[in-house]
Design a protein around this motif. Sequence first.
Motif, PDB file in Angstrom:
ATOM      1  N   VAL A  19       0.817  -1.210   0.000  1.00 55.81           N
ATOM      2  CA  VAL A  19       0.000   0.000   0.000  1.00 55.81           C
ATOM      3  C   VAL A  19       0.847   1.255   0.000  1.00 55.81           C
ATOM      4  O   VAL A  19       0.576   2.222  -0.711  1.00 55.81           O
ATOM      5  N   LEU A  20       1.917   1.246   0.756  1.00 56.99           N
ATOM      6  CA  LEU A  20       2.660   2.480   0.979  1.00 56.99           C
ATOM      7  C   LEU A  20       3.843   2.673   0.054  1.00 56.99           C
ATOM      8  O   LEU A  20       4.329   3.784  -0.099  1.00 56.99           O
ATOM      9  N   THR A  21       4.336   1.622  -0.588  1.00 56.29           N
ATOM     10  CA  THR A  21       5.478   1.778  -1.477  1.00 56.29           C
ATOM     11  C   THR A  21       4.995   2.223  -2.848  1.00 56.29           C
ATOM     12  O   THR A  21       4.248   1.507  -3.497  1.00 56.29           O
ATOM     13  N   PRO A  22       5.396   3.400  -3.323  1.00 57.07           N
ATOM     14  CA  PRO A  22       4.896   3.906  -4.602  1.00 57.07           C
ATOM     15  C   PRO A  22       5.255   2.973  -5.745  1.00 57.07           C
ATOM     16  O   PRO A  22       6.367   2.494  -5.847  1.00 57.07           O
ATOM     17  N   GLY A  23       4.243   2.742  -6.613  1.00 56.11           N
ATOM     18  CA  GLY A  23       4.502   2.001  -7.834  1.00 56.11           C
ATOM     19  C   GLY A  23       4.627   0.505  -7.667  1.00 56.11           C
ATOM     20  O   GLY A  23       4.960  -0.195  -8.604  1.00 56.11           O
ATOM     21  N   LEU A  24       4.393  -0.038  -6.459  1.00 53.59           N
ATOM     22  CA  LEU A  24       4.585  -1.456  -6.252  1.00 53.59           C
ATOM     23  C   LEU A  24       3.282  -2.162  -5.946  1.00 53.59           C
ATOM     24  O   LEU A  24       2.388  -1.605  -5.330  1.00 53.59           O
ATOM     25  N   ALA A  25       3.197  -3.424  -6.368  1.00 54.27           N
ATOM     26  CA  ALA A  25       2.108  -4.302  -5.958  1.00 54.27           C
ATOM     27  C   ALA A  25       2.697  -5.687  -5.838  1.00 54.27           C
ATOM     28  O   ALA A  25       3.293  -6.201  -6.776  1.00 54.27           O
ATOM     29  N   ILE A  26       2.607  -6.316  -4.674  1.00 54.50           N
ATOM     30  CA  ILE A  26       3.236  -7.602  -4.440  1.00 54.50           C
ATOM     31  C   ILE A  26       2.278  -8.720  -4.819  1.00 54.50           C
ATOM     32  O   ILE A  26       1.149  -8.761  -4.349  1.00 54.50           O
ATOM     33  N   ALA A  27       2.700  -9.605  -5.691  1.00 52.72           N
ATOM     34  CA  ALA A  27       1.862 -10.723  -6.094  1.00 52.72           C
ATOM     35  C   ALA A  27       1.671 -11.665  -4.924  1.00 52.72           C
ATOM     36  O   ALA A  27       2.642 -12.079  -4.285  1.00 52.72           O
ATOM     37  N   GLN A  28       0.430 -11.994  -4.616  1.00 50.60           N
ATOM     38  CA  GLN A  28       0.142 -12.829  -3.471  1.00 50.60           C
ATOM     39  C   GLN A  28       0.790 -14.195  -3.643  1.00 50.60           C
ATOM     40  O   GLN A  28       0.629 -14.867  -4.643  1.00 50.60           O
ATOM     41  N   GLY A  29       1.490 -14.620  -2.603  1.00 53.36           N
ATOM     42  CA  GLY A  29       2.081 -15.943  -2.573  1.00 53.36           C
ATOM     43  C   GLY A  29       3.373 -16.070  -3.343  1.00 53.36           C
ATOM     44  O   GLY A  29       4.062 -17.069  -3.223  1.00 53.36           O
ATOM     45  N   SER A  30       3.743 -15.096  -4.158  1.00 53.06           N
ATOM     46  CA  SER A  30       4.934 -15.241  -4.989  1.00 53.06           C
ATOM     47  C   SER A  30       6.131 -14.514  -4.418  1.00 53.06           C
ATOM     48  O   SER A  30       7.271 -14.877  -4.693  1.00 53.06           O
ATOM     49  N   SER A  37       9.080  -3.695 -11.838  1.00 53.63           N
ATOM     50  CA  SER A  37       9.840  -4.002 -10.631  1.00 53.63           C
ATOM     51  C   SER A  37      10.337  -2.735  -9.952  1.00 53.63           C
ATOM     52  O   SER A  37      10.506  -1.681 -10.583  1.00 53.63           O
ATOM     53  N   ALA A  38      10.591  -2.850  -8.654  1.00 57.32           N
ATOM     54  CA  ALA A  38      11.089  -1.713  -7.881  1.00 57.32           C
ATOM     55  C   ALA A  38      12.460  -1.260  -8.383  1.00 57.32           C
ATOM     56  O   ALA A  38      12.747  -0.058  -8.449  1.00 57.32           O
ATOM     57  N   ASP A  39      13.318  -2.215  -8.756  1.00 53.14           N
ATOM     58  CA  ASP A  39      14.651  -1.855  -9.246  1.00 53.14           C
ATOM     59  C   ASP A  39      14.563  -1.093 -10.565  1.00 53.14           C
ATOM     60  O   ASP A  39      15.291  -0.113 -10.780  1.00 53.14           O
ATOM     61  N   ALA A  40      13.669  -1.541 -11.445  1.00 51.07           N
ATOM     62  CA  ALA A  40      13.503  -0.853 -12.722  1.00 51.07           C
ATOM     63  C   ALA A  40      12.947   0.547 -12.509  1.00 51.07           C
ATOM     64  O   ALA A  40      13.399   1.512 -13.139  1.00 51.07           O
ATOM     65  N   MET A  41      11.970   0.653 -11.618  1.00 55.14           N
ATOM     66  CA  MET A  41      11.408   1.969 -11.306  1.00 55.14           C
ATOM     67  C   MET A  41      12.499   2.921 -10.810  1.00 55.14           C
ATOM     68  O   MET A  41      12.564   4.091 -11.225  1.00 55.14           O
ATOM     69  N   GLN A  42      13.363   2.421  -9.960  1.00 55.39           N
ATOM     70  CA  GLN A  42      14.426   3.277  -9.423  1.00 55.39           C
ATOM     71  C   GLN A  42      15.404   3.693 -10.515  1.00 55.39           C
ATOM     72  O   GLN A  42      15.880   4.838 -10.533  1.00 55.39           O
ATOM     73  N   GLU A  43      15.712   2.776 -11.427  1.00 53.59           N
ATOM     74  CA  GLU A  43      16.599   3.136 -12.539  1.00 53.59           C
ATOM     75  C   GLU A  43      16.022   4.275 -13.366  1.00 53.59           C
ATOM     76  O   GLU A  43      16.743   5.188 -13.780  1.00 53.59           O
ATOM     77  N   LEU A  44      14.727   4.217 -13.613  1.00 50.16           N
ATOM     78  CA  LEU A  44      14.075   5.259 -14.401  1.00 50.16           C
ATOM     79  C   LEU A  44      14.108   6.595 -13.665  1.00 50.16           C
ATOM     80  O   LEU A  44      14.331   7.647 -14.272  1.00 50.16           O
ATOM     81  N   ARG A  45      13.879   6.549 -12.369  1.00 47.42           N
ATOM     82  CA  ARG A  45      13.946   7.786 -11.573  1.00 47.42           C
ATOM     83  C   ARG A  45      15.374   8.318 -11.533  1.00 47.42           C
ATOM     84  O   ARG A  45      15.603   9.534 -11.622  1.00 47.42           O
ATOM     85  N   ASP A  46      16.349   7.425 -11.418  1.00 51.00           N
ATOM     86  CA  ASP A  46      17.757   7.849 -11.401  1.00 51.00           C
ATOM     87  C   ASP A  46      18.140   8.520 -12.715  1.00 51.00           C
ATOM     88  O   ASP A  46      18.966   9.447 -12.740  1.00 51.00           O
ATOM     89  N   SER A 280      20.744  -0.034 -17.072  1.00 46.23           N
ATOM     90  CA  SER A 280      20.962  -1.454 -17.375  1.00 46.23           C
ATOM     91  C   SER A 280      20.468  -1.857 -18.753  1.00 46.23           C
ATOM     92  O   SER A 280      20.614  -3.018 -19.140  1.00 46.23           O
ATOM     93  N   CYS A 281      19.893  -0.920 -19.510  1.00 44.82           N
ATOM     94  CA  CYS A 281      19.457  -1.240 -20.873  1.00 44.82           C
ATOM     95  C   CYS A 281      20.649  -1.067 -21.807  1.00 44.82           C
ATOM     96  O   CYS A 281      20.849  -0.011 -22.414  1.00 44.82           O
ATOM     97  N   SER A 282      21.436  -2.113 -21.918  1.00 35.49           N
ATOM     98  CA  SER A 282      22.696  -2.029 -22.659  1.00 35.49           C
ATOM     99  C   SER A 282      22.480  -1.832 -24.155  1.00 35.49           C
ATOM    100  O   SER A 282      23.366  -1.327 -24.851  1.00 35.49           O
ATOM    101  N   ASP A 283      21.326  -2.235 -24.663  1.00 38.52           N
ATOM    102  CA  ASP A 283      21.055  -2.085 -26.090  1.00 38.52           C
ATOM    103  C   ASP A 283      20.357  -0.775 -26.427  1.00 38.52           C
ATOM    104  O   ASP A 283      20.150  -0.471 -27.605  1.00 38.52           O
ATOM    105  N   CYS A 284      19.958  -0.018 -25.401  1.00 39.70           N
ATOM    106  CA  CYS A 284      19.336   1.281 -25.647  1.00 39.70           C
ATOM    107  C   CYS A 284      20.418   2.290 -26.015  1.00 39.70           C
ATOM    108  O   CYS A 284      21.459   2.347 -25.344  1.00 39.70           O
ATOM    109  N   GLY A 285      20.185   3.083 -27.028  1.00 42.90           N
ATOM    110  CA  GLY A 285      21.185   4.065 -27.400  1.00 42.90           C
ATOM    111  C   GLY A 285      20.855   4.740 -28.704  1.00 42.90           C
ATOM    112  O   GLY A 285      19.875   4.404 -29.381  1.00 42.90           O
ATOM    113  N   VAL A 286      21.683   5.683 -29.074  1.00 45.50           N
ATOM    114  CA  VAL A 286      21.472   6.472 -30.287  1.00 45.50           C
ATOM    115  C   VAL A 286      21.455   5.584 -31.521  1.00 45.50           C
ATOM    116  O   VAL A 286      20.675   5.807 -32.448  1.00 45.50           O
TER     117      VAL A 286
END
Length: 416
Positions: A19-30, A37-46, A280-286
């Motif tokens: 509920v409190l972590t922005p942008g996250l939803a935890i799959a029940q039981g998994s 993902s939280a890591d991807a979200m942080q990369e985009l913010r960075d 981490s998107c090594s193939d992204c580029g000009v």
Amino acid sequence: MQDQSKVKQFFVFMFLVSVLTPGLAIAQGSGETKGLSADAMQELRDAGMDKYLGEFTPSSSEEIGDGWTRHTFDTAGGEGPVCIDGSPYSVYTRNSKGKSNKEEPNELLIMLQGGGACWQFVSQCSQSVASQEPPFARVGMWDFDNKDNPFDKHAVVYLPYCDGSVFVGDNALADPFFNMTDPNYDGERKHRGLRNLSAGLDVARATFDKPAKITVAGTSAGGVGSVSFTPFLVRMLYGNKLQSLTVFNDAGPLAFNPAAPVAAQVRELDWQFSQFFPASCSDCGVFGNQTAIVQWRLDNDSTIREAQYQTDADQTNIGFASLNAPGSPIIAPAPFGLSQNQFRDLTLDASDPVNESHPNRYKRFIVSGDRSHTALQRPIFYTQDANGVVLNEWTADFLKDRQDWIDIVEDFVAAP
């Protein structure tokens, strides 16, 4: 009792995290994140992709007919949402059929318009919103009274295209030769694509707070915008609790032409977009394919689904992909640009790996032997077929995630 207490505390903790972590939803039981993902979200913010979210508020909003509302922004002397020529930028909203402006829709379409591209010595782009304003003729996806239209019950946030940088640019540069016939042109090209996009998505969030399903779509240049930064910003604004997030690219070009490296380099110099790619998107580029960011997104977002429409003899996309100006040769490959075979090979080379790695969540509708460009906003949305499947029906299967949604690449047919 102590063990039961610990179990209870664990579930309370997991609930609070979801509920409190922005942008996250935890799959029940998994124990895994459902959605981006939280890591991807942080990369985009960075990378600063969200730098303009929440920065701009419309200076005016007015009803303009047929359920549409225009939201116009202050240009802020060229520092706000603004068109390439310095004119004001507007976005448009329309609630779904039968709903008032105060009622929350279930399905929301965020539509990015097309209109070419502009960079040094290439001035082939829409420069203002003047000719792009709704209401539209009731054709294609805009025929809300057509029961065969898979978007007939969607609310709409419509973003005109006038930044020249396919909704990703973040730069302004002196160019006294760009718009010499306009007495109001101040001598500076303003590639404010990311600002315009962010402002439009803020309007979407403010107007339609809790849709269950969101589709991001774009045509031509807007198609590029739809598969680049837009889905990430939607995740930042709406989180992972959406019932579905889908992306439809209507003829936005997929592939980099290695024979036209100068044009790619100059686009980056003018638009300044690569700074927003995740680290981490090594193939992204000009000098990479547009599908690189799609691949990274599908790798990091567990529920998003994406669709691509393209003809393999698309005259518009072949023309833009062949341009190498400024540079030598001007047209690449020489002497007359890409052939249908070459364009098709580039398209498939760019999209095949994405479909192979995510066959259930990335599929294509590629028509052979057809020189037309785009379909969503045209009557052919209801007649264009690939291997006997009609595009509007394929789109409906895509939106509903039916088994009939299949990957279609027609066998090669030479265009007349």
